[in-house]
Design a protein around this motif. Structure first.
Motif, PDB file in Angstrom:
ATOM      1  N   MET A  37       0.863  -1.191  -0.204  1.00  0.00           N
ATOM      2  CA  MET A  37       0.421  -0.503  -0.205  1.00  0.00           C
ATOM      3  C   MET A  37       0.786   1.142  -0.107  1.00  0.00           C
ATOM      4  O   MET A  37       0.442   2.308  -0.371  1.00  0.00           O
ATOM      5  N   TYR A  38       1.817   0.985   0.432  1.00  0.00           N
ATOM      6  CA  TYR A  38       3.046   1.603   0.476  1.00  0.00           C
ATOM      7  C   TYR A  38       3.877   2.817  -1.083  1.00  0.00           C
ATOM      8  O   TYR A  38       4.045   1.590  -1.036  1.00  0.00           O
ATOM      9  N   PRO A  39       3.820   3.997  -1.075  1.00  0.00           N
ATOM     10  CA  PRO A  39       4.805   4.324  -2.214  1.00  0.00           C
ATOM     11  C   PRO A  39       6.462   3.256  -1.881  1.00  0.00           C
ATOM     12  O   PRO A  39       7.070   3.762  -0.858  1.00  0.00           O
ATOM     13  N   ASP A  41       9.218   4.361  -2.493  1.00  0.00           N
ATOM     14  CA  ASP A  41      10.670   4.605  -2.018  1.00  0.00           C
ATOM     15  C   ASP A  41       9.802   5.684  -0.465  1.00  0.00           C
ATOM     16  O   ASP A  41      10.897   6.820  -0.051  1.00  0.00           O
ATOM     17  N   GLU A  42       8.890   5.936  -0.025  1.00  0.00           N
ATOM     18  CA  GLU A  42       8.209   6.763   0.722  1.00  0.00           C
ATOM     19  C   GLU A  42       8.040   5.896   2.275  1.00  0.00           C
ATOM     20  O   GLU A  42       7.070   7.143   3.122  1.00  0.00           O
ATOM     21  N   LEU A  43       8.489   5.021   2.377  1.00  0.00           N
ATOM     22  CA  LEU A  43       7.944   4.691   3.946  1.00  0.00           C
ATOM     23  C   LEU A  43       8.956   5.708   4.978  1.00  0.00           C
ATOM     24  O   LEU A  43       8.031   5.898   6.479  1.00  0.00           O
ATOM     25  N   ALA A  45       9.759   8.758   4.789  1.00  0.00           N
ATOM     26  CA  ALA A  45       8.443  10.700   4.942  1.00  0.00           C
ATOM     27  C   ALA A  45       6.944   9.326   5.171  1.00  0.00           C
ATOM     28  O   ALA A  45       6.694  10.771   5.994  1.00  0.00           O
ATOM     29  N   ALA A  46       6.222   8.733   4.817  1.00  0.00           N
ATOM     30  CA  ALA A  46       5.301   8.408   5.752  1.00  0.00           C
ATOM     31  C   ALA A  46       5.066   7.640   7.521  1.00  0.00           C
ATOM     32  O   ALA A  46       4.456   8.713   8.073  1.00  0.00           O
ATOM     33  N   ALA A  47       6.550   6.896   7.667  1.00  0.00           N
ATOM     34  CA  ALA A  47       7.032   7.174   9.055  1.00  0.00           C
ATOM     35  C   ALA A  47       7.510   8.725  10.035  1.00  0.00           C
ATOM     36  O   ALA A  47       6.211   8.852  10.427  1.00  0.00           O
ATOM     37  N   THR A  63       3.772  20.589  14.705  1.00  0.00           N
ATOM     38  CA  THR A  63       4.452  20.221  13.803  1.00  0.00           C
ATOM     39  C   THR A  63       3.757  20.104  12.307  1.00  0.00           C
ATOM     40  O   THR A  63       4.189  20.297  11.161  1.00  0.00           O
ATOM     41  N   TYR A  64       2.863  18.975  12.059  1.00  0.00           N
ATOM     42  CA  TYR A  64       2.452  18.033  10.953  1.00  0.00           C
ATOM     43  C   TYR A  64       1.700  18.066  10.796  1.00  0.00           C
ATOM     44  O   TYR A  64       1.633  19.082   9.672  1.00  0.00           O
ATOM     45  N   SER A  65      -0.043  19.624  11.457  1.00  0.00           N
ATOM     46  CA  SER A  65      -0.538  20.560  11.117  1.00  0.00           C
ATOM     47  C   SER A  65       0.389  22.022  10.345  1.00  0.00           C
ATOM     48  O   SER A  65      -0.158  22.645   9.787  1.00  0.00           O
ATOM     49  N   ARG A  72      -7.350  15.082   8.073  1.00  0.00           N
ATOM     50  CA  ARG A  72      -7.969  15.049   7.536  1.00  0.00           C
ATOM     51  C   ARG A  72      -7.787  13.195   7.075  1.00  0.00           C
ATOM     52  O   ARG A  72      -8.155  12.204   6.062  1.00  0.00           O
ATOM     53  N   LEU A  73      -8.085  12.635   8.139  1.00  0.00           N
ATOM     54  CA  LEU A  73      -7.191  11.382   7.431  1.00  0.00           C
ATOM     55  C   LEU A  73      -8.153  10.217   7.591  1.00  0.00           C
ATOM     56  O   LEU A  73      -7.527   9.760   6.752  1.00  0.00           O
ATOM     57  N   ARG A  74      -9.195  10.749   7.717  1.00  0.00           N
ATOM     58  CA  ARG A  74     -10.341   9.191   6.958  1.00  0.00           C
ATOM     59  C   ARG A  74      -9.782   9.603   4.885  1.00  0.00           C
ATOM     60  O   ARG A  74      -9.950   8.483   4.530  1.00  0.00           O
ATOM     61  N   ALA A  75      -9.853  11.051   4.379  1.00  0.00           N
ATOM     62  CA  ALA A  75      -9.384  11.121   3.296  1.00  0.00           C
ATOM     63  C   ALA A  75      -8.958  10.545   2.952  1.00  0.00           C
ATOM     64  O   ALA A  75      -8.615  10.114   2.148  1.00  0.00           O
ATOM     65  N   ARG A  76      -7.540  11.360   3.517  1.00  0.00           N
ATOM     66  CA  ARG A  76      -6.127  10.935   3.057  1.00  0.00           C
ATOM     67  C   ARG A  76      -6.640   9.143   3.516  1.00  0.00           C
ATOM     68  O   ARG A  76      -5.293   8.555   2.275  1.00  0.00           O
ATOM     69  N   HIS A  77      -7.123   8.287   3.539  1.00  0.00           N
ATOM     70  CA  HIS A  77      -7.012   6.642   3.593  1.00  0.00           C
ATOM     71  C   HIS A  77      -7.774   6.560   2.308  1.00  0.00           C
ATOM     72  O   HIS A  77      -7.571   5.512   2.009  1.00  0.00           O
ATOM     73  N   PRO A  79      -7.604   6.202  -0.805  1.00  0.00           N
ATOM     74  CA  PRO A  79      -7.455   5.906  -1.653  1.00  0.00           C
ATOM     75  C   PRO A  79      -6.548   4.466  -1.437  1.00  0.00           C
ATOM     76  O   PRO A  79      -6.366   3.493  -2.607  1.00  0.00           O
ATOM     77  N   PHE A  80      -6.479   4.081  -0.357  1.00  0.00           N
ATOM     78  CA  PHE A  80      -6.499   2.739   0.627  1.00  0.00           C
ATOM     79  C   PHE A  80      -7.045   1.670   0.733  1.00  0.00           C
ATOM     80  O   PHE A  80      -8.409   1.675   1.298  1.00  0.00           O
ATOM     81  N   ARG A  81      -6.979   0.652   0.191  1.00  0.00           N
ATOM     82  CA  ARG A  81      -8.480   0.133   0.086  1.00  0.00           C
ATOM     83  C   ARG A  81      -8.153  -0.629   1.737  1.00  0.00           C
ATOM     84  O   ARG A  81      -7.438  -1.815   1.741  1.00  0.00           O
ATOM     85  N   ARG A 117      -9.911   3.509  18.252  1.00  0.00           N
ATOM     86  CA  ARG A 117     -10.731   3.460  17.158  1.00  0.00           C
ATOM     87  C   ARG A 117     -10.474   3.919  16.476  1.00  0.00           C
ATOM     88  O   ARG A 117     -11.606   3.587  15.552  1.00  0.00           O
ATOM     89  N   ALA A 118      -9.466   5.371  16.167  1.00  0.00           N
ATOM     90  CA  ALA A 118      -9.018   5.211  15.050  1.00  0.00           C
ATOM     91  C   ALA A 118      -9.058   4.685  13.530  1.00  0.00           C
ATOM     92  O   ALA A 118      -9.656   4.352  12.654  1.00  0.00           O
ATOM     93  N   ALA A 119      -8.174   3.116  13.381  1.00  0.00           N
ATOM     94  CA  ALA A 119      -8.114   2.638  12.702  1.00  0.00           C
ATOM     95  C   ALA A 119      -9.354   1.428  12.165  1.00  0.00           C
ATOM     96  O   ALA A 119      -9.975   1.188  11.375  1.00  0.00           O
TER      97      ALA A 119
END
Ligand code: HEM
Length: 129
Positions: A37-39, A41-43, A45-47, A63-65, A72-77, A79-81, A117-119
């Motif tokens: 699921m992860y691009p 060379d992006e691990l 950056a994702a971490a 810093t994240y925001s 927008r976590l649900r929207a950002r997820h 693209p992944f099944r 809960r979030a997962a």
């Protein structure tokens, strides 16, 4: 965010988030369900994004925001099944990473409750029996 969430960052400090995310992504890197699921060379950056997000969520610097805007976590997820099985694998790795990082209660309990809960909220497929 509740007061108990706010205190997590103060309890465990930034190094604990680093240990947690290192352990989690080390597991993702070899996982047959999650790794694809992860691009490629992006691990790294994702971490970093997950680490900064969690630090912010649990009462540390925002810093994240500053870098990514509203989570927008649900929207950002979308693209992944993400089905129940993928969610469960994600949780298993996060639970193992929490143990390995030796994050103690009450921080551990607060984090685990949030992750459970979030997962589940990230599931975006319907699997009829
Ligand atoms: C507690 C549950 C979860 C949290 C807090 C979380 C958090 C995050 C965050 C903060 C990002 C980066 C968003 C951004 O672009 O700024 C992300 C990306 C991602 N997540 Fe999750 N996630 C969760 C559950 C899951 C689950 C269950 C899966 C799959 C089974 C998953 C797969 C991914 C993937 C593939 C990415 C893209 C990598 C990237 O570009 O960052 N996540 N997640």
């Amino acid at each position: 965010m509740s007061d108990s969430d706010l205190s997590v960052y103060k309890q465990i400090g930034p190094e604990a988030f680093e240990r947690l995310i290192d352990g989690f992504y080390r597991r993702v890197a070899t996982d047959p369900v999650l790794r694809p699921m992860y691009p490629d060379d992006e691990l790294d950056a994702a971490a970093r994004r997950l680490r900064l997000f969690l630090i912010q969520l649990f009462g540390g610097p925002a810093t994240y925001s500053d870098e990514r805007g509203h989570p927008r976590l649900r929207a950002r997820h979308l693209p992944f099944r993400i089905d129940q099985a993928a969610r469960d694998v994600w949780m298993q790795h996060m639970q193992a990473a929490l143990d390995e990082a030796e994050i103690a209660d009450p921080a551990r309990g607060a984090m685990l409750a949030y992750f459970e809960r979030a997962a589940t909220g990230m599931i975006n497929t319907y699997n009829p029996d």
